[in-house]
Enzyme design. Structure first.
Site, short mmCIF file in Angstrom:
data_model
loop_
_atom_site.label_atom_id
_atom_site.label_comp_id
_atom_site.label_asym_id
_atom_site.label_seq_id
_atom_site.Cartn_x
_atom_site.Cartn_y
_atom_site.Cartn_z
N LYS A 127 0.85 -1.21 0.00
CA LYS A 127 0.00 0.00 0.00
C LYS A 127 0.87 1.24 0.00
O LYS A 127 2.04 1.21 0.45
CB LYS A 127 -0.95 0.03 1.20
CG LYS A 127 -0.28 0.05 2.58
CD LYS A 127 0.12 1.43 3.09
CE LYS A 127 1.03 1.36 4.30
NZ LYS A 127 1.60 2.60 4.73
N VAL A 157 10.95 -4.48 3.07
CA VAL A 157 10.58 -4.65 4.49
C VAL A 157 10.83 -3.34 5.27
O VAL A 157 11.81 -2.64 4.99
CB VAL A 157 11.42 -5.80 5.09
CG1 VAL A 157 11.20 -5.93 6.58
CG2 VAL A 157 11.08 -7.12 4.39
N ALA A 158 9.96 -3.03 6.22
CA ALA A 158 10.07 -1.81 7.08
C ALA A 158 10.26 -0.57 6.22
O ALA A 158 11.11 0.27 6.48
CB ALA A 158 11.22 -1.96 8.08
N GLY A 217 7.45 1.38 4.90
CA GLY A 217 6.29 2.27 4.82
C GLY A 217 5.33 1.84 3.72
O GLY A 217 4.43 2.58 3.34
N GLY A 221 4.18 -3.92 3.94
CA GLY A 221 4.51 -5.30 3.54
C GLY A 221 4.07 -6.33 4.58
O GLY A 221 3.46 -7.35 4.24
N GLY A 222 4.35 -6.06 5.85
CA GLY A 222 3.96 -6.99 6.91
C GLY A 222 2.44 -7.08 7.01
O GLY A 222 1.89 -8.18 7.19
N ASP A 239 -2.96 -1.43 9.36
CA ASP A 239 -3.11 -1.40 7.90
C ASP A 239 -3.66 -2.71 7.33
O ASP A 239 -3.88 -2.81 6.12
CB ASP A 239 -1.76 -1.13 7.22
CG ASP A 239 -1.32 0.31 7.39
OD1 ASP A 239 -2.19 1.19 7.50
OD2 ASP A 239 -0.09 0.54 7.40
O1 C5P Z 1 -0.85 -1.16 14.12
P1 C5P Z 1 0.59 -1.44 13.89
O2 C5P Z 1 1.08 -2.61 14.71
O3 C5P Z 1 0.97 -1.56 12.45
O4 C5P Z 1 1.37 -0.18 14.42
C1 C5P Z 1 2.77 -0.19 14.65
C2 C5P Z 1 3.15 0.97 15.56
O5 C5P Z 1 2.94 2.22 14.87
C3 C5P Z 1 2.29 1.10 16.81
O6 C5P Z 1 2.82 0.34 17.86
C4 C5P Z 1 2.38 2.59 17.11
O7 C5P Z 1 3.58 2.91 17.76
C5 C5P Z 1 2.44 3.21 15.73
N1 C5P Z 1 1.12 3.65 15.24
C6 C5P Z 1 0.54 4.78 15.82
N2 C5P Z 1 -0.67 5.20 15.37
C7 C5P Z 1 -1.31 4.55 14.37
C8 C5P Z 1 -0.73 3.41 13.76
C9 C5P Z 1 0.50 3.00 14.24
O8 C5P Z 1 1.10 5.39 16.73
N3 C5P Z 1 -2.49 5.01 13.94
#
Ligand code: C5P
Length: 307
Positions: free
Chosen positions: A21, A105-106, A108, A111-112, A146
């Site tokens: 994405k 990977v990592a 933005g 991918g995960g 995501d």
């Molecule tokens: O939801 P996900 O595990 O992908 O998010 C990874 C990290 O990104 C979260 O632990 C948080 O620190 C940050 N995050 C956030 N606000 C969001 C989405 C992600 O702070 N809306």
């Protein structure tokens, strides 16, 4: 005497192809009590793909990863998603996954999250669970912010922590130069730095009006002027070379440039496919890897059976 009879081939497993994405707008609001940030973001699936095969296995879950050094450990979103669907659906079968990474990977690029979405849909098929889409979406939100978007793909506005989706119209195809860095950035670290840089902005839905109109019209020139990512400032502080990388895309002729998600991948918007290839040729030297890819595409597609 018995003649040999061709037995019908039993479906052995499932093969899913899942798209990355990009965020065309990523507006970051207040940090919530649960640590997540309120978002207002426009997401599109981009034609960069991972492939996930899943085969039945006697018991337990297994994962092999190809194409990258990504660990196949318990934290891999394929296994997180598999545990989630097994628990919620009360499934007691096992499964063996093989993940071929094509998405950096990592980066933005989600991918995960894409892999987590593919695992949910693939196990729903393999185990013949036929779960309703709302239930799969709820499981996806448990796996990551995501992941719900990656289930469906296409073009959506997302709110909440990114899991509340509203599909929006998009015409035609947009072409991008996708500039990936050698080393990824950790999403949580970028959000932390963002918080240190000052108070959150109020999220105003009408702030997306211009972008959504450009998407609906399929107009890259207008879209270019509306691309925005509030996390750029934090990512540029963590990785100063990123500001230069973004500028390089513009200098190479992209009509607009923006960082995707929490970075470090930079997106250069182009007028069409040929233009994107010309820009990619001029901009490659500041990136680890440069690809040309279009949006939007579907999220998860099932291909031939995995064997
Ligand atoms: O939801 P996900 O595990 O992908 O998010 C990874 C990290 O990104 C979260 O632990 C948080 O620190 C940050 N995050 C956030 N606000 C969001 C989405 C992600 O702070 N809306």
């Amino acid at each position: 005497m018995s003649a040999s009879v061709a037995r019908p081939r039993r479906p052995l497993g499932v093969r899913a192809r899942v798209a990355a994405k990009v965020n065309l707008a990523l507006l970051v609001g207040a940090r919530r009590a649960d640590g997540y940030h309120e978002l207002l973001t426009v997401l599109q699936s981009v034609a960069l793909f991972d492939q996930l095969d899943v085969l039945p296995a006697p018991g337990g879950l297994g994962l092999e990863v190809e194409g990258t050094a990504l660990p196949a450990d318990e934290g891999n979103l394929v296994l997180v998603a598999a545990r989630e669907i097994a628990r919620k659906a009360g499934a007691d079968q096992g499964a063996r996954f093989r993940l071929r990474k094509g998405i950096p990977v990592a980066a933005g690029l989600g991918g995960g999250s894409a892999d987590g979405a593919a695992a949910l849909l693939a196990l729903d098929r393999l185990w013949n669970l036929r779960l309703p889409p709302e239930e799969l979406a709820a499981m996806a939100a448990e796996v990551g912010s995501d992941v719900p978007f990656c289930l469906t793909g296409g073009t959506s506005v997302a709110t909440g922590r990114g899991e509340q989706l509203r599909e929006v119209p998009a015409s035609g195809t947009f072409w991008w130069v996708v500039g990936a860095a050698r080393e990824g950035l950790t999403t949580a670290a970028v959000y932390r730095r963002h918080d240190e840089l000052g108070p959150a902005r109020p999220l105003v839905a009408s702030g997306l009006d211009g972008l959504l109109a450009a998407l609906a019209d399929g107009d890259p020139e207008r879209l270019a002027g509306t691309l925005v990512n509030d996390l750029e400032r934090a990512a540029f502080r963590l990785r100063p070379g990123l500001a230069l990388a973004k500028q390089r895309l513009v200098d190479a002729g992209a009509i607009g440039a923006v960082m995707s998600g929490s970075g470090p991948t930079m997106l250069g918007l182009c007028a069409d496919r040929d233009h994107a290839h010309r820009v990619a040729k001029r901009a490659w030297s500041v990136f680890h890897r440069v690809r040309v890819a279009h949006t939007p595409v579907p999220g998860v597609i099932f291909e031939t059976e995995a064997t």
